[in-house]
Design an enzyme around this catalytic site. Structure first.
Site, PDB file in Angstrom:
ATOM      1  N   GLU A 287       0.668  -1.740   0.137  1.00  0.00           N
ATOM      2  CA  GLU A 287       0.069  -0.064   0.175  1.00  0.00           C
ATOM      3  C   GLU A 287       0.595   1.650   0.364  1.00  0.00           C
ATOM      4  O   GLU A 287       0.899   2.170   0.608  1.00  0.00           O
ATOM      5  CB  GLU A 287      -0.863  -0.064   1.548  1.00  0.00           C
ATOM      6  N   HIS A 311      -8.226  -4.245  -1.524  1.00  0.00           N
ATOM      7  CA  HIS A 311      -7.440  -3.990  -0.268  1.00  0.00           C
ATOM      8  C   HIS A 311      -6.237  -3.131  -0.131  1.00  0.00           C
ATOM      9  O   HIS A 311      -6.059  -1.345   1.139  1.00  0.00           O
ATOM     10  CB  HIS A 311      -6.841  -5.461   0.071  1.00  0.00           C
ATOM     11  N   GLU A 312      -5.869  -2.628  -1.153  1.00  0.00           N
ATOM     12  CA  GLU A 312      -3.614  -1.563  -0.741  1.00  0.00           C
ATOM     13  C   GLU A 312      -5.360  -0.623  -0.681  1.00  0.00           C
ATOM     14  O   GLU A 312      -4.389   0.500  -0.006  1.00  0.00           O
ATOM     15  CB  GLU A 312      -3.562  -1.702  -1.575  1.00  0.00           C
ATOM     16  N   HIS A 315      -5.840   0.722   2.424  1.00  0.00           N
ATOM     17  CA  HIS A 315      -4.754   1.053   3.311  1.00  0.00           C
ATOM     18  C   HIS A 315      -4.743   2.637   3.501  1.00  0.00           C
ATOM     19  O   HIS A 315      -4.171   2.755   4.656  1.00  0.00           O
ATOM     20  CB  HIS A 315      -3.355   0.269   3.215  1.00  0.00           C
ATOM     21  N   GLU A 334      -4.249  -4.304   9.353  1.00  0.00           N
ATOM     22  CA  GLU A 334      -4.582  -5.647   8.477  1.00  0.00           C
ATOM     23  C   GLU A 334      -5.309  -5.853   8.447  1.00  0.00           C
ATOM     24  O   GLU A 334      -6.788  -6.001   7.821  1.00  0.00           O
ATOM     25  CB  GLU A 334      -3.172  -6.257   8.198  1.00  0.00           C
ATOM     26  N   ASP A 389       7.938 -10.392  11.552  1.00  0.00           N
ATOM     27  CA  ASP A 389       7.507 -11.176  10.290  1.00  0.00           C
ATOM     28  C   ASP A 389       6.917 -12.339  10.929  1.00  0.00           C
ATOM     29  O   ASP A 389       6.088 -13.229  10.197  1.00  0.00           O
ATOM     30  CB  ASP A 389       8.045 -11.934   9.120  1.00  0.00           C
ATOM     31  N   TYR A 397      -4.882 -10.688   9.593  1.00  0.00           N
ATOM     32  CA  TYR A 397      -5.381 -10.125   9.420  1.00  0.00           C
ATOM     33  C   TYR A 397      -7.070 -10.372   9.383  1.00  0.00           C
ATOM     34  O   TYR A 397      -8.141  -9.545   9.167  1.00  0.00           O
ATOM     35  CB  TYR A 397      -4.961 -10.544   7.989  1.00  0.00           C
TER      36      TYR A 397
HETATM   37  N1  BES Z   1       1.335  -4.532   3.508  1.00  0.00           N
HETATM   38  C1  BES Z   1       0.824  -5.411   3.762  1.00  0.00           C
HETATM   39  C2  BES Z   1       1.658  -6.458   3.167  1.00  0.00           C
HETATM   40  C3  BES Z   1       2.961  -6.284   3.760  1.00  0.00           C
HETATM   41  C4  BES Z   1       2.470  -6.959   4.940  1.00  0.00           C
HETATM   42  C5  BES Z   1       4.745  -6.813   3.257  1.00  0.00           C
HETATM   43  C6  BES Z   1       3.571  -7.234   6.088  1.00  0.00           C
HETATM   44  C7  BES Z   1       4.877  -7.559   4.709  1.00  0.00           C
HETATM   45  C8  BES Z   1       4.875  -7.354   6.311  1.00  0.00           C
HETATM   46  C9  BES Z   1      -0.568  -5.860   2.121  1.00  0.00           C
HETATM   47  O1  BES Z   1      -1.301  -4.805   2.652  1.00  0.00           O
HETATM   48  C10 BES Z   1      -1.290  -6.553   1.362  1.00  0.00           C
HETATM   49  O2  BES Z   1      -1.441  -7.662   2.951  1.00  0.00           O
HETATM   50  N2  BES Z   1      -0.890  -7.680   1.070  1.00  0.00           N
HETATM   51  C11 BES Z   1      -1.674  -9.148   0.665  1.00  0.00           C
HETATM   52  C12 BES Z   1      -2.940  -8.523   0.014  1.00  0.00           C
HETATM   53  C13 BES Z   1      -3.976  -8.593   0.566  1.00  0.00           C
HETATM   54  C14 BES Z   1      -4.656  -8.883  -0.820  1.00  0.00           C
HETATM   55  C15 BES Z   1      -3.677  -9.778   1.250  1.00  0.00           C
HETATM   56  C16 BES Z   1      -0.224  -9.738   0.069  1.00  0.00           C
HETATM   57  O3  BES Z   1       0.600  -9.288  -0.290  1.00  0.00           O
HETATM   58  O4  BES Z   1      -0.870 -11.280  -0.519  1.00  0.00           O
HETATM   59 ZN    ZN Z   2      -2.850  -5.626   3.636  1.00  0.00          ZN
END
Ligand code: BES
Ligand code: ZN
Length: 619
Positions: A287, A311-312, A315, A334, A389, A397
């Site tokens: 995002e 989703h993005e 954010h 999330e 992580d 989520y």
């Molecule tokens: N912000 C996240 C990606 C992220 C989270 C990167 C934590 C590094 C650390 C992004 O918004 C996200 O959640 N992406 C998901 C897609 C979403 C539709 C659930 C993905 O990349 O799968």
């Molecule tokens: Zn996200």
């Protein structure tokens, strides 16, 4: 209790001696960020000005970061996060050199860069270079792009990787405005999470983000990129060969922004553009303000995977406008975003699609929770001694979103929507903790709804393991249709006798999960001969099928497509289950290691870290 400011020499010695993770035992302050060396309560950076040259030959960015700050404790040093950076020199007021020390590198947090300040200093300039293996950056060879003619660079800062390409206070509790001058080779176009100038003299491009954002949202990409407008304020960037397909896929973006504004208040970031990256991008989407970064694997041709855009985009309110203060509060980013995403999907594509996506997500959450450690079930999770992580699961989520759904269910949509709109308004451009959110929820919503307040077991939701028994269930008619066909298939019906007319992607995903486990090789072949899953142009369906075949011990059925998939796509969400399934049988593992030996250099560090661990890979 905060530690008092130390004289520079003592501070430098202390940081040098213990560049290890902090613990909440050091401070009862809920907002203490375990994952940063910074001491923003003493000196707080407020603005960053980057001046960088991108050198694709050496795979390095070099130049300087000019940091403006507020001095809350006039005697304190400025402590920055810096990981694997070559720090050349630091200057202060009047471009005079300043003393600095770089602590030893903690494997997770990197080093503390402590800069001794003079009384007149309100800003410093750090001259530095990144290293070719900077964890945030991925330098792609031309062969890894569609065009094959130009190299490509992308950054991924979340959660604590921005410090590997910019020395700064890398904590989501610290917000900065930023500007940048980026120089790159001819033929390439840099893009950032900011407003960009339309014209570049001498291949030097200028950017400005005038809203205060957390450091993980500072982002950069550079490659052969073309733009298509989608509306006045929305557009899409992609490699030339893909940009038309992207413009079609994302044609509903403006409708999504408009729907989101009706629900959550004005969109505050000016433009909303999408950047579709090469397939090695490790996430589905990121995002980055003004410029969502996205994987090309969502360009399915039928808009079936655009929930990721919702989703993005969401954010832009939950996460970017109101940000988790620490990574323990990640669910605030999330969980809220998944809730908002689904509301946008409902507004733009109707309740049936939103309902189907919710039910699939909940099923996935339950599947995953069964395999997680108890601490990972907790929304406000404990990260002492862990990296952000480690908590990256579907819990923040989906459990987070279910919590908000439950509140909505209890107080009714009208009251809930009013609270949520006010929540974003009241906390705009700030970073908040879980406790602050709960206090706001209680004072501004639950206090007016005593029955809801009594019914809601907040502690179970926020600090408990498992899924509370009042977690809302979704019953999607579209999925009931699929479940009936799965039963027929299991009862022996032929694949071509199944009634799959008009099924959408979510229905196929449900079908695969129901029909495949336990099916014989012959029956898997029959499915593939009828529905051609192996060659599906929809990457979610193809991925699901490949994973199920490997799990069934039938890797050979899909070997060609599977190796092509693993060699081109670097999205961790796909790689992790595929390599994990391959690691089960010795002959699959040997095969996977051969593929990985070839694929590894094309993956981003985020995916490499995960797959190395799965395969027991020693670099
Ligand atoms: N912000 C996240 C990606 C992220 C989270 C990167 C934590 C590094 C650390 C992004 O918004 C996200 O959640 N992406 C998901 C897609 C979403 C539709 C659930 C993905 O990349 O799968
Ligand atoms: Zn996200």
């Amino acid at each position: 209790m905060r530690l008092p400011a130390l004289p520079f020499v003592l501070l430098a010695a202390a940081l040098g001696a213990c560049a290890t993770m902090r613990s909440t035992a050091d401070s009862p302050d809920a907002a203490l960020d375990l994952h940063s060396h910074a001491r923003p309560h003493e000196v707080r950076v407020t603005h960053v000005a980057l001046d960088l040259e991108l050198d694709f030959e050496r795979k390095e960015a070099r130049g300087s970061a000019y940091l403006e700050f507020e001095r809350l404790d006039p005697r304190a040093a400025l402590v920055l996060d810096a990981q694997n950076l070559a720090i050349e020199r630091v200057t202060g007021h009047g471009e005079e050199p300043r003393r600095f020390t770089l602590s030893s590198e903690d494997p997770l947090l990197g080093a503390a860069l402590a800069i001794e300040l003079e009384p007149a200093d309100r800003a410093v300039r750090v001259h530095y270079r990144t290293r070719p293996d900077a964890l945030a950056l991925q330098w792609l060879d031309p062969a890894q792009t569609l065009g094959k003619r130009h190299p490509f660079l992308l950054s991924q800062g979340q959660s604590i990787l921005t410090r590997t390409w910019i020395p700064l206070q890398d904590s989501p509790s610290v917000r900065v405005t930023y500007e940048a001058r980026i120089r790159c080779p001819a033929g390439l176009r840099p893009l950032m999470s900011a407003e960009s100038s339309a014209f570049a003299a001498d291949q030097t491009w200028r950017f400005r983000q005038s809203k205060p954002i957390p450091s993980y949202l500072i982002a950069l990409a550079c490659g052969e990129l073309e733009f298509r407008a989608l509306s006045e304020r929305c557009g899409v960037w992609a490699e030339p060969a893909l940009v038309e397909a992207c413009a079609r896929e994302f044609e509903d973006t403006e409708a999504m922004v408009a729907a989101a504004e009706r629900l959550f208040g004005p969109y505050r970031w000016g433009r909303y553009d999408l950047l579709v990256l090469p397939p090695s991008f490790p996430f589905g989407g990121m995002e980055n303000p003004c410029m969502t970064f996205a994987t090309p694997t969502i360009v399915a041709g039928d808009k079936s995977l655009v929930a990721l855009v919702a989703h993005e985009l969401a954010h832009s309110w939950s996460g970017n406008l109101v940000t988790n203060a620490t990574w323990r509060d990640f669910w605030l980013n999330e969980g809220f975003t998944v809730y908002c995403e689904n509301r946008i999907m409902e507004a733009v594509y109707g309740p049936q699609r939103a309902l189907l996506e919710r039910e699939l997500a909940r099923a996935e959450l339950e599947r995953e929770m069964a395999e997680l450690e108890p601490w990972q079930h907790v929304l406000h999770c404990e990260l002492d001694g862990r990296g952000p992580d480690d908590a990256f699961t579907s819990v923040p989520y989906e459990k987070g979103a279910l919590f908000l759904r439950r509140v909505e269910e209890l107080v009714g949509r009208t009251a809930f929507d009013a609270w949520m709109l006010g929540w974003f308004e009241r906390h705009a451009f700030t970073s908040v903790t879980t406790d602050e959110m709960l206090a706001d929820l209680d004072a501004r919503l639950l206090a007016m709804h005593p029955a809801a307040r009594a019914a809601l077991d907040l502690r179970a939701w926020i600090d408990g393991t498992g899924l509370p028994s009042d977690a809302p269930r979704s019953d999607s008619p579209l999925l009931r249709v699929v479940d009936r066909e799965v039963e027929r298939w299991k009862g022996g019906a032929a694949a071509r006798a199944l009634d799959t007319q008009g099924w959408v992607t979510g229905q196929w995903l449900r079908f695969l999960l129901g029909a495949c486990p336990g099916a014989s090789a012959a029956r898997l072949r029959e499915l593939d001969a009828t529905f051609a899953f192996t060659h599906s142009g929809n990457r979610e369906i193809q991925f699901q099928w490949l994973e199920l075949c490997v799990k069934a011990g039938e890797r050979e059925l899909v070997e060609g497509e599977l190796s092509a998939f693993l060699l081109t796509i670097g999205r961790r969400k796909f790689l992790k289950p595929l390599y994990a399934a391959l690691a089960v049988r010795p002959e699959d593992l040997a095969w996977a290691r051969e593929i990985y030996a070839r694929a590894r250099s094309g993956y981003h560090s985020v995916s490499v870290g995960t797959v190395d661990e799965l395969l027991g890979w020693k670099p």
